[in-house]
Design a protein around this motif. Sequence first.
Motif, PDB file in Angstrom:
ATOM      1  N   ALA A 139       4.862  32.752  65.777  1.00 57.73           N
ATOM      2  CA  ALA A 139       4.731  31.491  66.502  1.00 57.73           C
ATOM      3  C   ALA A 139       3.528  30.673  66.075  1.00 57.73           C
ATOM      4  CB  ALA A 139       4.673  31.774  68.001  1.00 57.73           C
ATOM      5  N   ARG A 140       2.407  31.312  65.798  1.00 53.68           N
ATOM      6  CA  ARG A 140       1.202  30.543  65.512  1.00 53.68           C
ATOM      7  C   ARG A 140       1.102  30.086  64.061  1.00 53.68           C
ATOM      8  NH1 ARG A 140      -1.462  35.658  67.221  1.00 53.68           N
ATOM      9  NH2 ARG A 140      -1.404  37.025  65.406  1.00 53.68           N
ATOM     10  N   ALA A 141       1.969  30.591  63.192  1.00 54.75           N
ATOM     11  CA  ALA A 141       1.880  30.268  61.771  1.00 54.75           C
ATOM     12  C   ALA A 141       2.593  28.958  61.453  1.00 54.75           C
ATOM     13  CB  ALA A 141       2.489  31.394  60.940  1.00 54.75           C
ATOM     14  N   VAL A 142       1.989  28.173  60.561  1.00 50.90           N
ATOM     15  CA  VAL A 142       2.605  26.943  60.058  1.00 50.90           C
ATOM     16  C   VAL A 142       2.331  26.860  58.556  1.00 50.90           C
ATOM     17  CG1 VAL A 142       2.453  25.665  62.234  1.00 50.90           C
ATOM     18  CG2 VAL A 142       0.555  25.578  60.622  1.00 50.90           C
ATOM     19  N   GLY A 143       3.136  26.050  57.862  1.00 51.32           N
ATOM     20  CA  GLY A 143       2.890  25.806  56.446  1.00 51.32           C
ATOM     21  C   GLY A 143       3.367  26.892  55.509  1.00 51.32           C
ATOM     22  N   LYS A 144       4.132  27.862  56.006  1.00 52.43           N
ATOM     23  CA  LYS A 144       4.658  28.880  55.130  1.00 52.43           C
ATOM     24  C   LYS A 144       5.922  28.361  54.436  1.00 52.43           C
ATOM     25  CE  LYS A 144       2.850  32.920  57.573  1.00 52.43           C
ATOM     26  NZ  LYS A 144       2.283  33.646  56.418  1.00 52.43           N
ATOM     27  N   ARG A 145       6.222  28.893  53.266  1.00 46.60           N
ATOM     28  CA  ARG A 145       7.402  28.499  52.522  1.00 46.60           C
ATOM     29  C   ARG A 145       8.101  29.747  52.000  1.00 46.60           C
ATOM     30  NH1 ARG A 145       6.205  24.657  54.817  1.00 46.60           N
ATOM     31  NH2 ARG A 145       6.070  22.474  54.125  1.00 46.60           N
ATOM     32  N   ILE A 146       9.436  29.727  52.036  1.00 44.45           N
ATOM     33  CA  ILE A 146      10.218  30.850  51.551  1.00 44.45           C
ATOM     34  C   ILE A 146      11.351  30.325  50.677  1.00 44.45           C
ATOM     35  CG2 ILE A 146       9.710  32.406  53.487  1.00 44.45           C
ATOM     36  CD1 ILE A 146      12.407  31.548  54.667  1.00 44.45           C
ATOM     37  N   THR A 147      11.884  31.211  49.847  1.00 40.75           N
ATOM     38  CA  THR A 147      13.043  30.862  49.035  1.00 40.75           C
ATOM     39  C   THR A 147      14.279  30.800  49.925  1.00 40.75           C
ATOM     40  OG1 THR A 147      12.093  31.951  47.105  1.00 40.75           O
ATOM     41  CG2 THR A 147      14.471  31.548  47.075  1.00 40.75           C
ATOM     42  N   GLN A 148      15.008  29.717  49.815  1.00 40.26           N
ATOM     43  CA  GLN A 148      16.194  29.527  50.648  1.00 40.26           C
ATOM     44  C   GLN A 148      17.453  29.801  49.817  1.00 40.26           C
ATOM     45  OE1 GLN A 148      16.231  25.846  52.879  1.00 40.26           O
ATOM     46  NE2 GLN A 148      14.032  25.938  53.234  1.00 40.26           N
ATOM     47  N   GLY A 149      17.893  31.056  49.871  1.00 35.64           N
ATOM     48  CA  GLY A 149      19.126  31.434  49.205  1.00 35.64           C
ATOM     49  C   GLY A 149      20.329  30.880  49.932  1.00 35.64           C
ATOM     50  N   PRO A 150      21.525  31.084  49.367  1.00 34.66           N
ATOM     51  CA  PRO A 150      22.733  30.490  49.966  1.00 34.66           C
ATOM     52  C   PRO A 150      23.029  30.981  51.373  1.00 34.66           C
ATOM     53  CG  PRO A 150      23.283  31.988  48.153  1.00 34.66           C
ATOM     54  CD  PRO A 150      21.816  31.760  48.097  1.00 34.66           C
ATOM     55  N   GLU A 151      22.765  32.239  51.682  1.00 36.18           N
ATOM     56  CA  GLU A 151      23.053  32.740  53.027  1.00 36.18           C
ATOM     57  C   GLU A 151      22.101  32.136  54.058  1.00 36.18           C
ATOM     58  OE1 GLU A 151      23.024  36.972  52.882  1.00 36.18           O
ATOM     59  OE2 GLU A 151      24.990  37.101  51.917  1.00 36.18           O
TER      60      GLU A 151
ATOM     61  N   TRP B 229       2.948  28.414  75.680  1.00 37.32           N
ATOM     62  CA  TRP B 229       3.264  29.662  74.961  1.00 37.32           C
ATOM     63  C   TRP B 229       2.490  29.733  73.644  1.00 37.32           C
ATOM     64  CZ3 TRP B 229       6.635  33.840  75.971  1.00 37.32           C
ATOM     65  CH2 TRP B 229       6.899  34.674  74.868  1.00 37.32           C
ATOM     66  N   LEU B 230       2.446  28.623  72.910  1.00 39.00           N
ATOM     67  CA  LEU B 230       1.750  28.610  71.620  1.00 39.00           C
ATOM     68  C   LEU B 230       0.253  28.826  71.789  1.00 39.00           C
ATOM     69  CD1 LEU B 230       3.603  25.730  69.753  1.00 39.00           C
ATOM     70  CD2 LEU B 230       3.744  28.179  69.292  1.00 39.00           C
ATOM     71  N   ARG B 231      -0.321  28.227  72.820  1.00 38.69           N
ATOM     72  CA  ARG B 231      -1.747  28.457  73.064  1.00 38.69           C
ATOM     73  C   ARG B 231      -2.023  29.935  73.325  1.00 38.69           C
ATOM     74  NH1 ARG B 231      -1.681  23.043  75.169  1.00 38.69           N
ATOM     75  NH2 ARG B 231      -0.713  23.720  77.116  1.00 38.69           N
ATOM     76  N   ALA B 232      -1.168  30.571  74.095  1.00 43.60           N
ATOM     77  CA  ALA B 232      -1.338  31.996  74.364  1.00 43.60           C
ATOM     78  C   ALA B 232      -1.143  32.820  73.097  1.00 43.60           C
ATOM     79  CB  ALA B 232      -0.361  32.445  75.447  1.00 43.60           C
ATOM     80  N   ALA B 233      -0.191  32.434  72.257  1.00 39.02           N
ATOM     81  CA  ALA B 233       0.037  33.154  70.998  1.00 39.02           C
ATOM     82  C   ALA B 233      -1.186  33.076  70.100  1.00 39.02           C
ATOM     83  CB  ALA B 233       1.256  32.579  70.288  1.00 39.02           C
ATOM     84  N   HIS B 234      -1.817  31.911  70.054  1.00 48.14           N
ATOM     85  CA  HIS B 234      -3.021  31.757  69.234  1.00 48.14           C
ATOM     86  C   HIS B 234      -4.176  32.601  69.761  1.00 48.14           C
ATOM     87  CE1 HIS B 234      -2.151  28.706  66.165  1.00 48.14           C
ATOM     88  NE2 HIS B 234      -1.307  28.183  67.033  1.00 48.14           N
ATOM     89  N   ALA B 235      -4.193  32.852  71.048  1.00 45.23           N
ATOM     90  CA  ALA B 235      -5.283  33.617  71.654  1.00 45.23           C
ATOM     91  C   ALA B 235      -5.124  35.124  71.460  1.00 45.23           C
ATOM     92  CB  ALA B 235      -5.390  33.299  73.143  1.00 45.23           C
ATOM     93  N   GLU B 236      -3.948  35.574  71.098  1.00 50.47           N
ATOM     94  CA  GLU B 236      -3.715  37.016  70.919  1.00 50.47           C
ATOM     95  C   GLU B 236      -4.447  37.530  69.686  1.00 50.47           C
ATOM     96  OE1 GLU B 236       0.732  37.394  72.957  1.00 50.47           O
ATOM     97  OE2 GLU B 236       0.546  37.193  70.783  1.00 50.47           O
ATOM     98  N   THR B 237      -4.849  38.779  69.751  1.00 44.76           N
ATOM     99  CA  THR B 237      -5.584  39.376  68.637  1.00 44.76           C
ATOM    100  C   THR B 237      -4.716  40.275  67.754  1.00 44.76           C
ATOM    101  OG1 THR B 237      -6.289  41.213  70.042  1.00 44.76           O
ATOM    102  CG2 THR B 237      -7.749  39.297  69.896  1.00 44.76           C
ATOM    103  N   LEU B 238      -3.523  40.619  68.228  1.00 48.65           N
ATOM    104  CA  LEU B 238      -2.649  41.487  67.447  1.00 48.65           C
ATOM    105  C   LEU B 238      -2.247  40.812  66.145  1.00 48.65           C
ATOM    106  CD1 LEU B 238      -0.824  44.069  67.246  1.00 48.65           C
ATOM    107  CD2 LEU B 238       0.965  42.703  68.345  1.00 48.65           C
ATOM    108  N   ARG B 239      -2.314  41.553  65.048  1.00 46.73           N
ATOM    109  CA  ARG B 239      -1.866  41.083  63.753  1.00 46.73           C
ATOM    110  C   ARG B 239      -0.895  42.109  63.173  1.00 46.73           C
ATOM    111  NH1 ARG B 239      -3.988  37.420  65.721  1.00 46.73           N
ATOM    112  NH2 ARG B 239      -5.439  35.880  64.836  1.00 46.73           N
ATOM    113  N   VAL B 240       0.265  41.640  62.711  1.00 49.45           N
ATOM    114  CA  VAL B 240       1.277  42.512  62.100  1.00 49.45           C
ATOM    115  C   VAL B 240       1.440  42.044  60.655  1.00 49.45           C
ATOM    116  CG1 VAL B 240       3.634  43.361  62.194  1.00 49.45           C
ATOM    117  CG2 VAL B 240       2.420  42.826  64.321  1.00 49.45           C
TER     118      VAL B 240
END
Length: 216
Positions: A115-127, A198-209
């Motif tokens: 939720a807190r991440a922006v600006g990421k880019r991925i390859t968009q395959g046909p599926e 919700w986004l403000r709370a997500a930014h405040a969390e410390t868990l990183r995966v």
Amino acid sequence: MALTLVIGPKNYSSWSLRPWMLLKHLGVEFEELVMPLYTPAFASEIRRYNPAGRVPVLLDGKVHVWETLAIAEYLAEKTGRGWPQDSAARARARTISAEMHSGFQTLRKSCPFNARAVGKRITQGPELRADIERIDHMWRETREQFGQGGPWLFGDYSIADAMYSSVVLRFRTYGIDLSAPSSAYRNTVLSDPPLLDWLRAAHAETLRVESIDSVG
């Protein structure tokens, strides 16, 4: 109505977001109980509330309801709100909500909820493109046919909007381009005060995966 919603961390738990958003829009007071997702303690702790071992779970006294659509239907029965009043619109709302619940597997795998991440880019395959185009078409068609009364998919906020809230955040995270009508709907969702909370709370969390944060 004394309710508790058992959820996962707000940055990573897309399924938790959906009933949380619905409860906020219904104006129903509830408490949150955040489970330690992605930790060894999670499996034993969540089974105190859900034998299937997953979040979210709605607790209403002795009644425990899990699975997002089941929670949504339970809340609709309790409040008399959540689905459109018109029968054709209600049928469409249930249909596209169920499609979200069971479909778009490539989108889920390729664009993990972050939720807190922006600006990421991925390859968009046909599926993946097929999933994106299906959602774009669905939003445009629904707004054209049923959305004249307001900015949401069916005019007023409904369970369908709650079901697609995490998709909007996925599109935001990975910079997915949409048609003009779908972009307008996305912007409505992204400016919604409960979602911003919700986004403000997500930014405040410390868990990183790392397996999720490293995508894109």
